[in-house]
Design a protein around this motif. Structure first.
Motif, PDB file in Angstrom:
ATOM      1  N   LEU A  85       0.931  -1.146  -0.072  1.00 39.88           N
ATOM      2  CA  LEU A  85      -0.068   0.154  -0.215  1.00 39.88           C
ATOM      3  C   LEU A  85       1.013   1.297  -0.144  1.00 39.88           C
ATOM      4  CD1 LEU A  85      -2.869  -0.848   0.013  1.00 39.88           C
ATOM      5  CD2 LEU A  85      -1.677  -2.376   1.621  1.00 39.88           C
ATOM      6  N   PRO A  87       1.012   5.787  -1.535  1.00 35.19           N
ATOM      7  CA  PRO A  87       0.106   6.625  -2.412  1.00 35.19           C
ATOM      8  C   PRO A  87       0.411   6.682  -3.934  1.00 35.19           C
ATOM      9  CG  PRO A  87       1.819   7.619  -0.842  1.00 35.19           C
ATOM     10  CD  PRO A  87       1.844   6.157  -0.712  1.00 35.19           C
ATOM     11  N   SER A 129      -2.874   2.208  -4.351  1.00 32.11           N
ATOM     12  CA  SER A 129      -3.392   3.425  -3.353  1.00 32.11           C
ATOM     13  C   SER A 129      -4.706   3.326  -3.256  1.00 32.11           C
ATOM     14  CB  SER A 129      -2.834   4.757  -4.226  1.00 32.11           C
ATOM     15  OG  SER A 129      -3.269   5.701  -3.665  1.00 32.11           O
ATOM     16  N   VAL A 130      -5.203   4.183  -2.181  1.00 29.00           N
ATOM     17  CA  VAL A 130      -6.610   4.073  -2.208  1.00 29.00           C
ATOM     18  C   VAL A 130      -7.091   5.436  -2.310  1.00 29.00           C
ATOM     19  CG1 VAL A 130      -6.918   2.243  -0.645  1.00 29.00           C
ATOM     20  CG2 VAL A 130      -6.609   4.451   0.497  1.00 29.00           C
ATOM     21  N   GLY A 131      -5.951   6.536  -2.591  1.00 30.98           N
ATOM     22  CA  GLY A 131      -6.681   7.720  -3.111  1.00 30.98           C
ATOM     23  C   GLY A 131      -5.517   8.897  -2.920  1.00 30.98           C
ATOM     24  N   PHE A 133      -4.314  11.170  -1.083  1.00 31.82           N
ATOM     25  CA  PHE A 133      -4.207  11.978   0.208  1.00 31.82           C
ATOM     26  C   PHE A 133      -3.197  11.410   0.938  1.00 31.82           C
ATOM     27  CE2 PHE A 133      -6.405   8.310   1.552  1.00 31.82           C
ATOM     28  CZ  PHE A 133      -7.663   8.229   0.501  1.00 31.82           C
ATOM     29  N   LEU A 135      -1.536   9.568   4.060  1.00 30.54           N
ATOM     30  CA  LEU A 135      -1.781   8.837   5.375  1.00 30.54           C
ATOM     31  C   LEU A 135      -0.588   8.632   6.310  1.00 30.54           C
ATOM     32  CD1 LEU A 135      -3.673   5.885   3.784  1.00 30.54           C
ATOM     33  CD2 LEU A 135      -4.814   7.827   5.077  1.00 30.54           C
ATOM     34  N   GLY A 137       0.139   6.041   7.339  1.00 34.42           N
ATOM     35  CA  GLY A 137       0.828   4.604   7.180  1.00 34.42           C
ATOM     36  C   GLY A 137      -0.214   3.816   6.322  1.00 34.42           C
ATOM     37  N   GLY A 138       0.268   2.603   6.083  1.00 32.82           N
ATOM     38  CA  GLY A 138      -0.680   1.867   5.061  1.00 32.82           C
ATOM     39  C   GLY A 138      -1.758   1.090   5.492  1.00 32.82           C
TER      40      GLY A 138
HETATM   41  C1  J9Q Z   1       1.277   4.066   2.965  1.00 31.15           C
HETATM   42  N1  J9Q Z   1      -0.212   7.901   2.033  1.00 31.15           N
HETATM   43  O1  J9Q Z   1      -2.128   6.627   0.467  1.00 31.15           O
HETATM   44  C2  J9Q Z   1      -3.279   6.339  -0.287  1.00 31.15           C
HETATM   45  N2  J9Q Z   1      -3.252   4.869  -0.509  1.00 31.15           N
HETATM   46  C3  J9Q Z   1      -2.291   4.677   0.361  1.00 31.15           C
HETATM   47  C4  J9Q Z   1      -1.524   5.527   0.946  1.00 31.15           C
HETATM   48  C5  J9Q Z   1      -0.533   5.536   1.817  1.00 31.15           C
HETATM   49  C6  J9Q Z   1       0.157   6.480   2.423  1.00 31.15           C
HETATM   50  C7  J9Q Z   1       1.152   6.496   3.322  1.00 31.15           C
HETATM   51  C8  J9Q Z   1       1.781   5.260   3.664  1.00 31.15           C
HETATM   52  C9  J9Q Z   1      -0.017   4.314   2.138  1.00 31.15           C
END
Ligand code: J9Q
Length: 245
Positions: A85, A87, A129-131, A133, A135, A137-138
């Motif tokens: 996971l 970004p 990635s889920v979007g 922005f 995070l 962490g994953g």
């Molecule tokens: C691990 N921002 O952001 C969006 N999808 C995954 C993540 C991500 C992150 C920081 C660390 C994953």
């Protein structure tokens, strides 16, 4: 499906995995999730997983050795699709969730800090990635992936029809939903939904789903399953999602 999660915060997943759909899937033996503490693959007294970046700069980078050893051990138990996971990965969408739900085993790798040694990325099968922005962490991203995938596993959703019938299957957003009472604080449920005319209800819902998608997420209409008549009626170019003119 079996899912191994590698993380420095295995307890992050305690409540989500015990609750709701993920909890039920676990109880029923349809999903087996194993959490692994990345620090179990460190060898120093302080169980260090990060180090300063080569070339300098702020922040820390996750070291490759615990990740490589974790993946060696987990894959020695049998094959799995390994997902990181991050970004900069491919954006998770419903098609990806559907594809992952066909896998017998996933390994979800949750990175932390400012990043992870590039050599780890080269060892995984896929970066997701889920979007767009940032995070910390994953872990939250791994939960999003797992939730989206678990509800597609055979036997997980109570009503077999609902998983497939939902909006993203056809590429449209959901139509407005109402339940009792028919009037609440002067706010009325649309008459057609109380008419008992199932043909009219289906047409109204379809129209609402298209209107809502057009208004909130017009880019989804490019790949939505719309008839040429529907495209023409909403001023969309043939076989495409862009409004004409
Ligand atoms: C691990 N921002 O952001 C969006 N999808 C995954 C993540 C991500 C992150 C920081 C660390 C994953």
């Amino acid at each position: 499906m079996r899912c191994d999660i590698v993380t420095i915060f295995p307890e992050f997943f305690d409540s989500p995995l015990a609750t709701g759909l993920l909890g039920k899937a676990g109880e029923r033996g349809l999903l087996e999730v194993r959490r692994h503490d990345l620090r179990d693959w460190t060898h120093d007294r302080h169980r260090t997983v990060d180090d300063a970046p080569f070339g300098g700069g702020a922040g820390m980078v996750m070291r490759p050795e615990p990740w490589f050893e974790a993946l060696d051990d987990l894959l020695a138990e049998g094959p799995a699709r390994v997902i990181l996971l991050a970004p900069d990965g491919h954006r998770l969408d419903q098609a990806t969730a559907g594809r992952l739900a066909l896998e017998p085993r996933l390994v979800l790798c949750c990175g932390r800090y400012e990043g992870i040694d590039e050599r780890v990325r080269e060892r995984v099968d896929e970066v997701l990635s889920v979007g767009d922005f940032v995070l910390a962490g994953g872990e939250p991203a791994a939960l999003v992936v797992l939730d989206a995938v678990a509800r597609l596993l055979p036997g997980v959703m109570g009503n077999a029809a609902s998983a497939g019938e939902e909006s993203f299957a056809a590429g449209l957003l959901e139509y407005p939903q109402y339940t009792r009472p028919a009037v609440y604080r002067d706010l009325e449920v649309p008459e057609v939904l109380r008419s008992g005319n199932h043909g009219a209800i289906a047409r109204w819902r379809r129209e609402q789903a298209i209107q809502r998608t057009l208004r909130s997420r017009p880019e989804l209409l490019a790949s939505a399953e719309l008839s040429e008549e529907e495209r023409a009626r909403h001023g969309l170019a043939e076989g495409r999602g862009d409004p004409v003119g």
